[in-house]
Design a protein around this motif. Structure first.
Motif, PDB file in Angstrom:
ATOM      1  N   VAL A 109      -4.432  -4.450  -0.105  1.00 42.45           N
ATOM      2  CA  VAL A 109      -3.991  -4.075   1.766  1.00 42.45           C
ATOM      3  C   VAL A 109      -5.509  -4.705   2.456  1.00 42.45           C
TER       4      VAL A 109
ATOM      5  N   GLY B 119      -0.322  -4.617   4.656  1.00 50.61           N
ATOM      6  CA  GLY B 119       0.079  -4.086   3.322  1.00 50.61           C
ATOM      7  C   GLY B 119       0.583  -3.057   3.160  1.00 50.61           C
TER       8      GLY B 119
ATOM      9  N   ARG C  76       0.025  -1.249  -3.677  1.00 52.05           N
ATOM     10  CA  ARG C  76      -0.558  -2.384  -3.295  1.00 52.05           C
ATOM     11  C   ARG C  76      -1.521  -2.758  -3.144  1.00 52.05           C
TER      12      ARG C  76
ATOM     13  N   HIS D 102      -6.953  -1.691  -2.556  1.00 56.45           N
ATOM     14  CA  HIS D 102      -5.177  -1.718  -3.274  1.00 56.45           C
ATOM     15  C   HIS D 102      -5.000   0.035  -2.451  1.00 56.45           C
TER      16      HIS D 102
END
Length: 416
Positions: A373, A388, A371, A358
């Motif tokens: 990724v 991402g 997000r 993240h």
């Protein structure tokens, strides 16, 4: 409270009622005050915005630092050893002396070799004489056998003509034939001894002569080897030789060090060797001197050392410094490219949870979005982001444990 109860017990009914009303009123106001205070505290806590370092994502060349350590080595270091055992008669150099090619360094005793050389030289001359005599004797004998054979052939032919006209007996003819046959056999025996133009007996004498010559040459070489000379320019960096001591075969007596060029030899792991190429510029730090020098890679070993499981890389310094000595510890960091123009973030900007990675994006309103990724390459400090996030977005680098989607933060600039 105990005093209030005692007053109630001693007072009248009217007074008791007044006291009870007053106590209830005070308690009510205290309770309301506590609620207001608690509400204010909760409201103050909810208004806090975590402070985080943020950085703006930009595409850059992602690189990796390879740290190498090694030692300084000279242009050359030659050990001077005794080829033959013998007493040392002269030592012409000392530690720190500069020497030139061909200069006499050490002389060992040659008396035994001189005596053997004189004896073998005499044997060699005798072998020469024997070879000449043998050749002359064989040539004379061979020529005589040829002459005898030719004479016997002529004599036989004369007896044959006389026999044909009845002027001599058959017995005389047969005797002449026997003489011719014997002469031919003698000539053939000499002919069969000739191999490659020389007779076997002569070849044997010549071989003995060559052997005697070789013995003399060997002794002359041995005598020459008892005088130890400098093979190249350099400085005497080791001396373990004194006049009168007995040097043993293979014993190291001197060492010549040529510091005209200084190199640094480093060991490189299999993982890193593929990133290093010849001609690559590097900076070399030598801690004992406290200086950093520029250089370049001039050699990469073509195979791995079976003992250390590493490859050897040699670095040449661009400039000479007399303060640098052989064997000094040196280190360098080599920057090698991993990926050109890619997105990467510091390792601390990625939070791994339940098998996913993240990153927290901070928008223009300082609000956070979590997000997921996908990671790519990595080096010692950074991680490549394959998907991402996008270039130009701002991400949080610190205080990730307090972040979640929707909260507002107080951003500070991160210089990474």
């Amino acid at each position: 409270m105990k005093k209030v109860i005692q007053m109630l017990l001693r007072s009248s009914m009217k007074t008791k009622a007044v006291i009870i009303v007053a106590v209830i009123t005070v308690a009510g106001f205290s309770f309301l005050g506590y609620q207001v205070k608690g509400s204010a505290k909760v409201q103050h806590t909810s208004d806090l915005k975590p402070a985080v370092d943020v950085m703006l994502l930009q595409r850059k060349d992602m690189t990796r630092q390879i740290e190498l350590t090694g030692q300084t080595v000279p242009e050359s270091q030659v050990d001077i050893t005794a080829k033959y055992s013998g007493k040392i008669m002269q030592v012409n150099v000392g530690l720190g002396d500069h020497v030139a090619p061909g200069q006499i360094l050490i002389v060992q005793d040659t008396s035994d070799v001189d005596a053997a050389l004189a004896q073998n030289a005499a044997a060699s001359r005798q072998a020469d004489a024997d070879a000449v005599e043998s050749n002359a004797t064989f040539d004379a004998s061979y020529q005589k056998s040829q002459s005898d054979y030719q004479h016997s052939v002529i004599n036989y032919q004369r007896y044959k003509r006389l026999y044909d006209i009845g002027a001599t007996s058959k017995e005389a003819l047969e005797n002449a034939e026997q003489v011719m046959t014997a002469a031919e056999s003698s000539m053939n025996s000499y002919s069969k001894q000739i191999v490659g133009g020389n007779a076997a007996a002569v070849e044997s004498k010549q071989a003995a002569r060559d052997k005697a010559h070789a013995a003399v040459d060997s002794l002359q070489n041995q005598r020459s080897d008892l005088t130890l000379r400098a093979p190249r320019d350099g400085v005497i960096g080791y001396r373990q030789a004194e006049v009168g001591m007995m040097a043993q075969t293979g014993q190291k007596l001197l060492s010549i060090v040529d510091n005209s060029n200084i190199y640094v030899d480093c060991s490189v792991s299999e993982q890193d060797i593929g990133q290093i190429v010849n001609g690559m510029p590097v900076d070399i730090s030598i801690d004992s001197i406290g200086k950093t020098y520029t250089g370049r890679i001039i050699y990469i070993s073509p195979s791995m050392d079976s003992k250390t499981q590493t490859f050897t890389v040699r670095i040449a310094l661009d400039s000479r410094d007399d303060n640098i000595k052989t064997g000094m510890f040196a280190r360098t960091n080599i920057t090698v490219p991993l990926r050109r123009q890619t997105l990467f973030v510091p390792k601390e900007a990625v939070l791994s949870l339940n098998g996913t990675d993240h990153i927290f994006v901070v928008d223009s309103n300082n609000q956070v979005t979590d997000r997921v990724v996908k990671l790519g390459l990595r080096n010692d400090k950074s991680l490549e982001i394959i998907s991402g996030i996008n270039e130009g977005e701002q991400i949080a680098v610190t205080n990730l444990s307090r972040l979640k989607t929707g909260i507002t933060v107080t951003p500070t600039t991160n210089d990474q």
